[in-house]
Every structure is written in structure tokens, then in C-alpha cells.
Design an enzyme around this catalytic site. Structure first.
Site, PDB file in Angstrom:
ATOM      1  N   ASP A   1      -8.202  -7.001   0.169  1.00 38.53           N
ATOM      2  CA  ASP A   1      -7.454  -7.033   1.421  1.00 38.53           C
ATOM      3  C   ASP A   1      -8.299  -6.355   2.485  1.00 38.53           C
ATOM      4  O   ASP A   1      -9.160  -5.531   2.170  1.00 38.53           O
ATOM      5  CB  ASP A   1      -6.121  -6.286   1.299  1.00 38.53           C
ATOM      6  CG  ASP A   1      -6.322  -4.780   1.421  1.00 38.53           C
ATOM      7  OD1 ASP A   1      -5.993  -4.219   2.484  1.00 38.53           O
ATOM      8  OD2 ASP A   1      -6.827  -4.157   0.470  1.00 38.53           O
TER       9      ASP A   1
ATOM     10  N   ASP B   1       0.870  -1.171   0.000  1.00 46.01           N
ATOM     11  CA  ASP B   1       0.000   0.000   0.000  1.00 46.01           C
ATOM     12  C   ASP B   1       0.914   1.231   0.000  1.00 46.01           C
ATOM     13  O   ASP B   1       1.943   1.242   0.653  1.00 46.01           O
ATOM     14  CB  ASP B   1      -0.848  -0.073   1.288  1.00 46.01           C
ATOM     15  CG  ASP B   1      -1.809   1.084   1.453  1.00 46.01           C
ATOM     16  OD1 ASP B   1      -1.535   2.170   0.913  1.00 46.01           O
ATOM     17  OD2 ASP B   1      -2.817   0.919   2.143  1.00 46.01           O
TER      18      ASP B   1
END
Length: 376
Positions: free
Chosen positions: A271, A92
Site C-alpha cells: 500500500d 492500519d
């Protein structure tokens, strides 16, 4: 990186594919356990690979940049070498974490100036810098640096934020294309669609992201408090625009029900911290429904946590024993519950894939949504 579509469900937009990366193959749809600071909380890498059967995990740029720091990660040869995980890693960009810092950050055209939540020290993230950091971390999949708009936000803010995210994306693309991968394997960039819950902005953003022709694409800014109906509407709209032959990643989603509904809309990758965070608080996701293991009703229940699911922790330990551990705040309780929940999430997407391949996903999904969202 190569993505191959194997099957599409005849009664929905659900897809089964295979994603080839420098660290191995990922069968989609897939759920990616979140390893924020270099580990999935309370879970060993051996358990991730052999018990949970995770195929890819996440690392977070913001947290890893602050600790242990990119100097150490570069010296050791990247996060794979540091934490011993041999399969793919997605990082991320840190955009969401910076967004959540609130008063401790300032967003400018150049990037974001923020104060560390650890010691208050000041740092700057730019699109170029975040690309370099993710290369050093060693991600197989690098996420573009974006601004995650809050919910609710007004139209003008969402539009200006989206436009800036697009300008930042061009800088991310230029940086990735002008630098070499680290550590001898491919590192690919996924742009992120933004636009809050506004149809025209989401359409415009999806078209811009598709035009960048990167190996995969992501949808951000959802699962931030908006109603599920809005999440599904935006996801459906964007999936209708993003190219069919590339993987689609819906960031930060979500509950088992969310995952099933969004697979049906054409999402390939998910996720969420929910399976591990909820596990530590005693909420278990099972093949029969949701259990709050702290409830008195499980005190004398000596049946396995989830005999149908299989796996070591779910079949070896009883509900009564796990309740005892959680109530007493024993660390083992958090470990067992986390492994169980992640095993369930990986089972769910694997079963979804099987149903897609067999052409029975739509009927199965409608039945499973009711089961996995009921409280026992």
C-alpha cells in the site's frame, strides 16, 4: 482466511497466490489503494471497483476513530456499509500516524497518549483498545498496534522499541482471540515486524512474529527515509524467515520500482499514498515512464494520457487537457490523475502476477524497472 500459493518464479522469490477473505478473493501480488478517512481521495467506489479494479482498500484507525467516530460506524454496521465498498478492507492500526504526531504524543508501556491533530483533544490508544476499534470499523484484516521507529534511529532505541512492539503484540493477540468478530464475517490479525535497519533486530523480530502463528504477517518501519538498498536488504532478510504459506505485507511501499523489486523478494501485498498524492501534484506513472504533466512539453500534446494502459480516463482524456486542468487547479484534474495512477499500479501488479505464473517474471521485472523509473 485462507492463502493459497499458486506459483513461484523460478529465478526469484516472487509469488502468485490467492487470499480468501469474508468479503471475497484477492489475487496476489496486490496493491491496496489507501482510503485514509473512509475514501480513496478523489475516487468513487464505482471507479475503484470497475475502472481501477482494486480488490482491497485500506482504512486508517487513527483518522476513522477521530472522524466520523466509532459510535457512528458501529451503528451503521461498519465501514463497508458506511462507504459502500463491498470488497475486503484492511485497517492500519494507527501506529504510523501516532508516530508522525511527534511532540503531540507520549509513548508508554500501556500505550500511546496523543492529542488530536483536529482539535487538540487528548486520547489514548492501547493494544487492546486498537483491536476493539478495528473490529468496530469492520476490517477484514486488522493490523497489530506497534511503534514505527523513525529513520535514522540508534540501535538501543530500535531494540527497545521492537521489544515493546512484541509485548504489545501479545496483548493484541490475546484481545483478538478473546473477542468475537463483528458483523458476521471473519476478522484476522497481522503482526508487524520491526527492527529498523539492523539485521539482528529484524531477524529476531521476524522469528518472534512468525512464532505467533497468525494468518498473515507484515513488515513495518521501512520506507521511512532509509536508502532503498537498506529497504531491500531488510525485506529480503525478513522474507527468508516468515512462513512461506502465509501472505506477507510490506507496509507503505512505494514507487513502482520498489514494488517490482520487493515482489521479487517475496512480498505479496503493498500500500502507499504515492499514486494519489503524486497525482494531485501532477505526477503520472505510465507504462512508458514518469510524466510531470505540469511541464510545458505536454501543453499541446493531444495524445491519450496512456493508450497502452487502457481504461476510460487514460485513453479518453489527452495529456494537454489533463495539464490544463491541473495547472488551473480544477478538481477534475485531481480525479483523472488519481484514477489513472491507481489504474497503473493495479495493472503493474496484475502484470507481475501474470509473469510469475508464466515463469518469466525475473526477466520482465529487470526490463520494467528501467521503464517505470525513467522520467519522460
Amino acid at each position: 482466511m485462507k492463502f493459497t500459493l499458486h506459483s513461484v518464479d523460478p529465478k526469484s522469490a516472487a509469488r502468485a497466490g490467492v487470499l480468501q477473505t469474508g468479503h471475497g478473493e484477492i489475487q496476489t501480488p496486490i496493491f491496496m489503494p489507501v482510503g485514509t478517512a473512509g475514501s480513496v481521495k478523489a475516487v468513487h467506489q464505482r471507479e475503484l471497483e470497475h475502472d481501477i479494479q482494486a480488490q482491497i482498500i485500506l482504512g486508517n484507525t487513527y483518522h476513522l476513530y477521530l472522524r466520523p467516530g466509532i459510535d457512528l460506524l458501529e451503528r451503521v454496521g461498519g465501514l463497508h456499509k458506511f462507504n459502500g465498498w463491498s470488497k475486503p478492507i484492511l485497517t492500519d492500526s494507527g501506529g504510523y500516524q501516532v508516530y508522525s504526531l511527534g511532540a503531540n504524543r507520549k509513548i508508554t508501556e500501556e500505550g500511546v497518549i496523543f492529542k488530536s491533530h483536529i482539535d487538540g483533544s487528548k486520547h489514548t490508544f492501547t493494544p487492546e483498545g486498537v483491536m476493539d476499534i478495528q473490529r468496530i470499523i469492520g476490517a477484514d484484516i486488522i493490523m497489530a498496534f506497534d511503534e514505527c521507529t523513525p529513520y535514522p534511529c540508534d540501535y538501543a532505541y530500535a531494540r527497545n522499541s521492537m521489544d515493546m512492539t512484541h509485548r504489545w503484540l501479545k496483548r493484541c493477540v490475546d484481545r483478538v482471540h478473546s473477542t468475537e468478530p463483528k458483523y458476521g464475517y471473519e476478522q484476522v490479525l497481522f503482526p508487524i515486524v520491526q527492527g529498523s535497519v539492523y539485521n539482528d533486530l529484524r531477524k529476531q523480530s521476524a522469528e518472534f512474529i512468525a512464532s505467533q502463528d497468525q494468518p498473515g504477517n507484515a513488515i513495518g518501519g521501512l520506507s521511512v527515509g532509509e536508502p532503498h538498498e537498506d529497504m531491500y536488504a531488510m525485506t529480503s532478510l525478513v522474507c527468508g524467515i516468515l512462513p512461506q504459506h502465509k501472505p506477507r505485507y510490506l507496509m507503505g511501499v512505494g514507487t513502482p520500482e520498489n514494488i517490482l523489486e520487493c515482489i521479487a523478494l517475496g512480498i505479496d501485498m503493498f500500500d502507499c499514498v504515492m499514486p494519489t498524492r503524486n497525482a494531485r501534484n501532477g505526477m503520472l506513472f505510465t507504462t512508458q515512464g514518469i510524466i510531470n504533466i505540469r511541464n510545458e512539453r505536454w501543453k499541446d500534446d493531444l495524445s491519450p494520457i496512456d493508450a497502452t494502459l487502457g481504461g476510460y480516463v487514460s485513453t479518453f482524456h489527452s495529456k494537454a487537457y489533463l495539464r490544463h486542468l491541473i495547472i488551473n487547479k480544477e478538481i477534475l484534474g485531481a480525479q483523472i490523475a488519481s484514477i489513472h495512477n491507481l489504474t497503473f499500479y493495479l495493472w503493474l501488479v496484475k502484470e507481475a502476477r501474470k509473469q510469475i505464473v508464466e515463469g518469466t517474471f525475473a526477466e520482465w521485472k529487470n526490463k520494467m524497472v528501467k521503464i517505470v523509473s525513467q522520467r519522460l
